[in-house]
Design a protein around this motif. Sequence first.
Motif, PDB file in Angstrom:
ATOM      1  N   LEU B  27     124.459  89.818 -19.973  1.00  0.00           N
ATOM      2  CA  LEU B  27     125.930  89.836 -19.595  1.00  0.00           C
ATOM      3  C   LEU B  27     126.266  90.912 -18.560  1.00  0.00           C
ATOM      4  O   LEU B  27     126.979  90.413 -17.884  1.00  0.00           O
ATOM      5  CB  LEU B  27     126.634  90.288 -21.002  1.00  0.00           C
ATOM      6  N   GLU B  28     125.728  92.105 -18.867  1.00  0.00           N
ATOM      7  CA  GLU B  28     125.998  93.220 -17.809  1.00  0.00           C
ATOM      8  C   GLU B  28     125.324  92.660 -16.191  1.00  0.00           C
ATOM      9  O   GLU B  28     126.129  93.006 -15.271  1.00  0.00           O
ATOM     10  CB  GLU B  28     125.199  94.338 -17.919  1.00  0.00           C
ATOM     11  N   THR B  29     124.298  92.038 -16.287  1.00  0.00           N
ATOM     12  CA  THR B  29     123.734  91.718 -14.934  1.00  0.00           C
ATOM     13  C   THR B  29     124.734  90.466 -14.371  1.00  0.00           C
ATOM     14  O   THR B  29     124.725  90.430 -13.075  1.00  0.00           O
ATOM     15  CB  THR B  29     122.235  90.968 -15.062  1.00  0.00           C
ATOM     16  N   MET B  30     125.181  89.554 -15.278  1.00  0.00           N
ATOM     17  CA  MET B  30     126.384  88.475 -14.878  1.00  0.00           C
ATOM     18  C   MET B  30     127.358  89.404 -14.052  1.00  0.00           C
ATOM     19  O   MET B  30     127.501  88.897 -13.006  1.00  0.00           O
ATOM     20  CB  MET B  30     126.865  87.677 -15.958  1.00  0.00           C
ATOM     21  N   GLU B  31     127.939  90.324 -14.706  1.00  0.00           N
ATOM     22  CA  GLU B  31     128.951  91.113 -14.197  1.00  0.00           C
ATOM     23  C   GLU B  31     128.566  91.800 -12.790  1.00  0.00           C
ATOM     24  O   GLU B  31     129.169  91.782 -11.803  1.00  0.00           O
ATOM     25  CB  GLU B  31     129.422  91.942 -15.155  1.00  0.00           C
ATOM     26  N   TYR B  32     127.343  92.257 -13.057  1.00  0.00           N
ATOM     27  CA  TYR B  32     126.902  92.985 -11.666  1.00  0.00           C
ATOM     28  C   TYR B  32     126.713  91.802 -10.440  1.00  0.00           C
ATOM     29  O   TYR B  32     127.132  92.138  -9.470  1.00  0.00           O
ATOM     30  CB  TYR B  32     125.494  93.330 -11.911  1.00  0.00           C
ATOM     31  N   CYS B  33     126.229  90.548 -10.714  1.00  0.00           N
ATOM     32  CA  CYS B  33     126.182  89.756  -9.819  1.00  0.00           C
ATOM     33  C   CYS B  33     127.497  89.210  -9.297  1.00  0.00           C
ATOM     34  O   CYS B  33     127.665  88.769  -8.071  1.00  0.00           O
ATOM     35  CB  CYS B  33     125.067  88.319 -10.228  1.00  0.00           C
ATOM     36  N   PHE B  34     128.492  89.016 -10.319  1.00  0.00           N
ATOM     37  CA  PHE B  34     129.741  88.841  -9.697  1.00  0.00           C
ATOM     38  C   PHE B  34     130.343  89.730  -8.575  1.00  0.00           C
ATOM     39  O   PHE B  34     130.858  89.457  -7.389  1.00  0.00           O
ATOM     40  CB  PHE B  34     130.779  88.786 -10.901  1.00  0.00           C
ATOM     41  N   ARG B  35     130.120  91.009  -8.925  1.00  0.00           N
ATOM     42  CA  ARG B  35     130.393  92.127  -8.175  1.00  0.00           C
ATOM     43  C   ARG B  35     129.843  91.972  -6.830  1.00  0.00           C
ATOM     44  O   ARG B  35     130.263  92.636  -5.602  1.00  0.00           O
ATOM     45  CB  ARG B  35     130.367  93.522  -8.734  1.00  0.00           C
ATOM     46  N   VAL B  80     114.252  79.601 -22.336  1.00  0.00           N
ATOM     47  CA  VAL B  80     115.581  79.886 -21.410  1.00  0.00           C
ATOM     48  C   VAL B  80     115.316  81.285 -20.854  1.00  0.00           C
ATOM     49  O   VAL B  80     115.416  81.841 -19.636  1.00  0.00           O
ATOM     50  CB  VAL B  80     116.629  79.847 -22.059  1.00  0.00           C
ATOM     51  N   CYS B  81     114.628  82.199 -21.678  1.00  0.00           N
ATOM     52  CA  CYS B  81     114.312  83.636 -21.221  1.00  0.00           C
ATOM     53  C   CYS B  81     113.285  83.838 -20.399  1.00  0.00           C
ATOM     54  O   CYS B  81     113.342  84.354 -19.340  1.00  0.00           O
ATOM     55  CB  CYS B  81     113.963  84.431 -22.641  1.00  0.00           C
ATOM     56  N   SER B  82     112.246  82.790 -20.456  1.00  0.00           N
ATOM     57  CA  SER B  82     111.191  82.804 -19.391  1.00  0.00           C
ATOM     58  C   SER B  82     111.742  82.331 -17.929  1.00  0.00           C
ATOM     59  O   SER B  82     111.575  82.985 -16.918  1.00  0.00           O
ATOM     60  CB  SER B  82     110.199  82.095 -19.839  1.00  0.00           C
ATOM     61  N   ARG B  83     112.429  81.520 -18.022  1.00  0.00           N
ATOM     62  CA  ARG B  83     113.176  80.919 -16.681  1.00  0.00           C
ATOM     63  C   ARG B  83     114.093  81.829 -16.073  1.00  0.00           C
ATOM     64  O   ARG B  83     113.968  82.099 -14.823  1.00  0.00           O
ATOM     65  CB  ARG B  83     113.994  79.568 -16.872  1.00  0.00           C
ATOM     66  N   CYS B  84     114.874  82.447 -17.070  1.00  0.00           N
ATOM     67  CA  CYS B  84     116.049  83.537 -16.474  1.00  0.00           C
ATOM     68  C   CYS B  84     115.266  84.765 -15.760  1.00  0.00           C
ATOM     69  O   CYS B  84     115.390  85.435 -15.043  1.00  0.00           O
ATOM     70  CB  CYS B  84     116.742  83.845 -17.574  1.00  0.00           C
ATOM     71  N   GLY B  85     114.095  85.229 -16.801  1.00  0.00           N
ATOM     72  CA  GLY B  85     113.310  86.400 -16.250  1.00  0.00           C
ATOM     73  C   GLY B  85     112.540  86.408 -14.950  1.00  0.00           C
ATOM     74  O   GLY B  85     112.453  86.998 -14.053  1.00  0.00           O
ATOM     75  N   ASN B  86     112.147  85.016 -14.581  1.00  0.00           N
ATOM     76  CA  ASN B  86     111.066  84.801 -13.592  1.00  0.00           C
ATOM     77  C   ASN B  86     112.110  84.574 -12.414  1.00  0.00           C
ATOM     78  O   ASN B  86     111.878  85.045 -11.372  1.00  0.00           O
ATOM     79  CB  ASN B  86     110.503  83.403 -13.745  1.00  0.00           C
ATOM     80  N   ASP B  87     113.407  83.902 -12.668  1.00  0.00           N
ATOM     81  CA  ASP B  87     114.614  83.898 -11.596  1.00  0.00           C
ATOM     82  C   ASP B  87     114.982  85.584 -11.218  1.00  0.00           C
ATOM     83  O   ASP B  87     115.197  85.767  -9.994  1.00  0.00           O
ATOM     84  CB  ASP B  87     115.765  83.167 -12.253  1.00  0.00           C
ATOM     85  N   CYS B  88     115.253  86.295 -12.249  1.00  0.00           N
ATOM     86  CA  CYS B  88     115.622  87.571 -11.911  1.00  0.00           C
ATOM     87  C   CYS B  88     114.664  88.351 -11.150  1.00  0.00           C
ATOM     88  O   CYS B  88     114.917  89.236 -10.173  1.00  0.00           O
ATOM     89  CB  CYS B  88     115.941  88.412 -13.245  1.00  0.00           C
ATOM     90  N   ALA B  89     113.301  88.297 -11.328  1.00  0.00           N
ATOM     91  CA  ALA B  89     112.246  88.803 -10.935  1.00  0.00           C
ATOM     92  C   ALA B  89     112.220  88.313  -9.224  1.00  0.00           C
ATOM     93  O   ALA B  89     111.790  89.158  -8.518  1.00  0.00           O
ATOM     94  CB  ALA B  89     111.078  88.569 -11.742  1.00  0.00           C
ATOM     95  N   SER B  90     112.247  87.102  -9.079  1.00  0.00           N
ATOM     96  CA  SER B  90     112.305  86.741  -7.644  1.00  0.00           C
ATOM     97  C   SER B  90     113.401  86.627  -6.880  1.00  0.00           C
ATOM     98  O   SER B  90     113.291  86.778  -5.530  1.00  0.00           O
ATOM     99  CB  SER B  90     111.694  85.091  -7.836  1.00  0.00           C
ATOM    100  N   VAL B  91     114.596  86.782  -7.289  1.00  0.00           N
ATOM    101  CA  VAL B  91     115.836  86.764  -6.493  1.00  0.00           C
ATOM    102  C   VAL B  91     115.888  88.260  -5.752  1.00  0.00           C
ATOM    103  O   VAL B  91     116.203  87.807  -4.523  1.00  0.00           O
ATOM    104  CB  VAL B  91     117.042  86.617  -7.358  1.00  0.00           C
ATOM    105  N   PRO B  93     113.705  91.264  -5.552  1.00  0.00           N
ATOM    106  CA  PRO B  93     112.631  92.158  -6.146  1.00  0.00           C
ATOM    107  C   PRO B  93     112.822  93.542  -6.233  1.00  0.00           C
ATOM    108  O   PRO B  93     112.157  94.513  -6.801  1.00  0.00           O
ATOM    109  CB  PRO B  93     111.339  91.817  -5.307  1.00  0.00           C
ATOM    110  N   ASP B  94     113.777  93.985  -5.282  1.00  0.00           N
ATOM    111  CA  ASP B  94     114.047  95.623  -5.001  1.00  0.00           C
ATOM    112  C   ASP B  94     115.416  96.008  -5.673  1.00  0.00           C
ATOM    113  O   ASP B  94     115.796  97.003  -5.356  1.00  0.00           O
ATOM    114  CB  ASP B  94     113.700  95.776  -3.602  1.00  0.00           C
ATOM    115  N   ASP B  95     115.958  95.187  -6.556  1.00  0.00           N
ATOM    116  CA  ASP B  95     117.272  95.451  -7.096  1.00  0.00           C
ATOM    117  C   ASP B  95     116.828  95.796  -8.645  1.00  0.00           C
ATOM    118  O   ASP B  95     116.341  95.203  -9.413  1.00  0.00           O
ATOM    119  CB  ASP B  95     118.079  94.108  -7.132  1.00  0.00           C
ATOM    120  N   ALA B  96     117.307  97.197  -8.972  1.00  0.00           N
ATOM    121  CA  ALA B  96     116.996  97.753 -10.156  1.00  0.00           C
ATOM    122  C   ALA B  96     117.632  96.997 -11.444  1.00  0.00           C
ATOM    123  O   ALA B  96     116.893  96.643 -12.384  1.00  0.00           O
ATOM    124  CB  ALA B  96     117.415  99.238 -10.215  1.00  0.00           C
ATOM    125  N   GLN B  97     118.968  96.598 -11.003  1.00  0.00           N
ATOM    126  CA  GLN B  97     119.635  95.772 -12.232  1.00  0.00           C
ATOM    127  C   GLN B  97     118.927  94.511 -12.502  1.00  0.00           C
ATOM    128  O   GLN B  97     118.585  94.271 -13.735  1.00  0.00           O
ATOM    129  CB  GLN B  97     120.973  95.573 -11.892  1.00  0.00           C
TER     130      GLN B  97
END
Lengths: 118, 118, 118, 118
Positions: B27-35, B80-91, B93-97
Amino acid sequence: MAKQQTDIVYDFDGCIADCIECHRVCLETMEYCFRMGRRDHAAPAHIRLLADCAQICQTNADFMMRGSEFQEVCAACAEVCSRCGNDCASVAPDDAQLQECAEACLRCAATCGEIAGE
Amino acid sequence: MAKQQTDIVYDFDGCIADCIECHRVCLETMEYCFRMGRRDHAAPAHIRLLADCAQICQTNADFMMRGSEFQEVCAACAEVCSRCGNDCASVAPDDAQLQECAEACLRCAATCGEIAGE
Amino acid sequence: MAKQQTDIVYDFDGCIADCIECHRVCLETMEYCFRMGRRDHAAPAHIRLLADCAQICQTNADFMMRGSEFQEVCAACAEVCSRCGNDCASVAPDDAQLQECAEACLRCAATCGEIAGE
Amino acid sequence: MAKQQTDIVYDFDGCIADCIECHRVCLETMEYCFRMGRRDHAAPAHIRLLADCAQICQTNADFMMRGSEFQEVCAACAEVCSRCGNDCASVAPDDAQLQECAEACLRCAATCGEIAGE
């Protein structure tokens, strides 16, 4: 579903239907806004508002389906729907998806407001 | 909370905690991505995936809190967690959030996968 | 909402409608079961199953409304609906509320099972 | 997470934690109440109140995790938590599970009430 002891007959089933519809349209509009990308600087707050509105509408619908009566929950739902509907109406007045969302939100705000006694 | 008839002791409380944490970070990362706005063309699907992941994690946590045992729900959550985690890792790689989110998702995918018997 | 690359056209809107209806009937049946009190020793597990079914149906509906495609979530929903529907049908075969719930659950199990490719 | 323009610093993270804990305890207490069976004629309304409280707490936590500020939602959460906590405390004063639930609900009612400005 006559749940009030007063002479006023509240249309709980109608309010449940409006909340379910508003929840659906808000989720679809969120997805639509992701695809369209940022339209203006208000967009992040707008997408968050759509997420808020979708969730409080479902919560309020569930309360009424269970037969619970909390005017405070209906009042909170009315307030979030009203803010979301007004935002949708003003962000892009010529966008059919956003106008459909604005209408669903403002209709839901009105029916929830009646039950909340506002 | 020993709920299995086998010799294996599953850590339901640990899995509930991982799901709650993953829900929160998504939820926090969604909000971060919107911003932050669109980073690349994958963004709309990524934000949707964060919404999906937040919701299935909460649903799975609630099932376990109620003491329900549905391996299918844990398996769906793991996927779902696996797909989301892999996406977050690849979008980014240098973004802490996003890296924090990737770690929470992949940890949750692993613990849910164990309970699902994968 | 044509979301599949195959020749098969899945009825996502029909599945969303079945999930929403199943969610509603399960919540109402939970409330009904509270009011009726324990019928037999299976009741606590039955009420928990109604709560599970209501929640996974809403989650699955929300995934489809967002346009997400996770067969695993549809499969989990089909499994919970099937278990809940069979329980409702067997607990009290002459109870109209439980039979209505059984029908909604089994219909939803069937449509979710189709989308899940089962 | 400083979200207020006033001099008062609200503890949103503390309130999120209280809501998550209250959600968890309410779900576990519902399950506990199913297993124990009816204690008195107030039970059906009590179990419904636990379901209501679990849901509004999660909704309110999610709003705050997204960074949304709706005092109305916090106020509704405070009201439901207060009603649920008082019910838990009075139904069975010597029952450890219900007393734990009463404490979690009343703590959450207090922190939500502060943020709601009550």
